[in-house]
Design a protein around this motif. Structure first.
Motif, PDB file in Angstrom:
ATOM      1  N   LEU A 102      32.996 -13.962   5.035  1.00 25.96           N
ATOM      2  CA  LEU A 102      32.288 -15.192   5.475  1.00 25.96           C
ATOM      3  C   LEU A 102      31.688 -15.075   6.457  1.00 25.96           C
ATOM      4  O   LEU A 102      30.595 -15.376   6.657  1.00 25.96           O
ATOM      5  N   SER A 103      32.255 -14.360   7.477  1.00 27.11           N
ATOM      6  CA  SER A 103      31.674 -14.104   8.703  1.00 27.11           C
ATOM      7  C   SER A 103      30.369 -13.146   8.645  1.00 27.11           C
ATOM      8  O   SER A 103      29.375 -13.286   9.341  1.00 27.11           O
ATOM      9  N   VAL A 104      30.381 -12.255   7.735  1.00 26.92           N
ATOM     10  CA  VAL A 104      29.571 -11.204   7.369  1.00 26.92           C
ATOM     11  C   VAL A 104      28.219 -11.931   6.845  1.00 26.92           C
ATOM     12  O   VAL A 104      27.224 -11.704   6.977  1.00 26.92           O
ATOM     13  N   ALA A 105      28.694 -12.617   6.135  1.00 23.00           N
ATOM     14  CA  ALA A 105      27.749 -13.557   5.051  1.00 23.00           C
ATOM     15  C   ALA A 105      26.836 -14.663   5.757  1.00 23.00           C
ATOM     16  O   ALA A 105      25.694 -14.690   5.989  1.00 23.00           O
ATOM     17  N   GLU A 106      27.703 -15.035   7.096  1.00 22.45           N
ATOM     18  CA  GLU A 106      26.887 -16.174   7.922  1.00 22.45           C
ATOM     19  C   GLU A 106      26.125 -15.173   8.816  1.00 22.45           C
ATOM     20  O   GLU A 106      24.779 -15.667   8.962  1.00 22.45           O
ATOM     21  N   ALA A 107      26.233 -13.944   9.201  1.00 24.02           N
ATOM     22  CA  ALA A 107      25.384 -13.186  10.148  1.00 24.02           C
ATOM     23  C   ALA A 107      24.256 -12.758   9.068  1.00 24.02           C
ATOM     24  O   ALA A 107      22.977 -12.579   9.817  1.00 24.02           O
ATOM     25  N   VAL A 108      24.417 -12.413   7.734  1.00 26.12           N
ATOM     26  CA  VAL A 108      23.206 -12.046   7.049  1.00 26.12           C
ATOM     27  C   VAL A 108      22.466 -13.268   6.691  1.00 26.12           C
ATOM     28  O   VAL A 108      21.003 -13.157   6.810  1.00 26.12           O
ATOM     29  N   ALA A 109      22.726 -14.326   6.355  1.00 25.49           N
ATOM     30  CA  ALA A 109      22.160 -15.536   5.882  1.00 25.49           C
ATOM     31  C   ALA A 109      21.504 -16.296   7.171  1.00 25.49           C
ATOM     32  O   ALA A 109      20.539 -16.981   7.094  1.00 25.49           O
ATOM     33  N   GLY A 110      22.251 -16.420   8.429  1.00 29.96           N
ATOM     34  CA  GLY A 110      21.666 -17.077   9.403  1.00 29.96           C
ATOM     35  C   GLY A 110      22.747 -18.050   9.540  1.00 29.96           C
ATOM     36  O   GLY A 110      23.364 -18.891   8.591  1.00 29.96           O
TER      37      GLY A 110
END
Length: 238
Positions: free
Chosen positions: A189-197
């Motif tokens: 989820l941390s990676v997802a947040e970085a990708v999506a903003g």
């Protein structure tokens, strides 16, 4: 990477019973997404819940378990691993080859369905579909390595993996704040947040913590599995 080991591993993973399960799990995600896409509620929150809790939190670890343990546990259980170990191959090469096949299989049956589910639910808005897809890629690789290790170290890999996937990742990792730092799902989820903003997806683990932990888990599990497999060879020779 050994082509023969890769071919045999892939053939074992895509056997009739296991392939049915590999198809049912992503089909369930797509079915739920198709039904939910027709709802009139908040589509953003709905997408986050389905892709985050159902996709990353439940279906991805289950797929990783099926594929990761299936890549080697069956051969150990039925004794056919002896024929593979008799070949003049470094044990680390056997493990890394099986891991590559396991990761690729997990990606096909998890990341692609998650991307399709995200597009079905929310389109390309806010980068949600892309964010969760990238999260599935990195978390899927970590799960594959972890469950491959379980397949080497214990004959009860499926049971141990189910306990971990359903209790730790799906339950404790979602709701117990202190445990989230040690959850593969939360790292994803941390990676997802970085990708999506920020604002599109909220993660409880900082990216600077999540990425190193993902790398450490994947590498450590691969190394330990290689060492353990070498131990199995020595035991057989004795």
């Amino acid at each position: 990477m050994n082509p023969t080991v890769a071919r045999l591993t892939l053939r074992g993973l895509l056997g009739r019973r296991r392939s049915i399960l590999l198809l049912v799990v992503p089909a369930l995600l797509l079915l739920v997404s198709a039904i939910a896409s027709g709802s009139s509620g908040d589509k953003h929150d709905l997408t986050v819940k389905i892709l985050g809790q159902l996709g990353l939190g439940t279906l991805l670890p289950i797929l990783g378990l099926v594929v990761g343990t299936g890549a080697i546990a069956t051969e150990i259980d039925d004794g056919s691993i002896v024929y593979l170990l008799a070949k003049p191959l470094p044990r680390w090469k056997i493990i890394t080859t099986k891991l590559v096949v396991a990761v690729g299989t997990t990606w096909v049956f998890s990341a692609i369905p998650i991307l399709l589910a995200g597009l079905l639910l929310y389109g390309t808005q806010d980068g949600l579909a892309l964010g969760y897809t990238v999260a599935a890629l990195v978390a899927g690789a970590a799960y594959s390595a972890l469950f491959l290790l379980l397949g080497v170290v214990t004959r009860h890999a499926v049971v141990a993996g189910l306990v971990y996937a359903l209790i730790w990742e799906s339950l404790i990792g979602n709701f117990v704040k202190g445990a989230k730092t040690l959850s593969v799902q939360q790292w994803g989820l941390s990676v997802a947040e970085a990708v999506a903003g920020k604002g599109a997806i909220t993660a409880d683990v900082a990216l600077g913590v999540a990425v190193p932990l993902l790398l450490v888990l994947t590498v450590a599990a691969t190394v330990l599995a290689s060492v353990r497999l070498a131990g199995l060879t020595l035991a057989a020779e004795e």
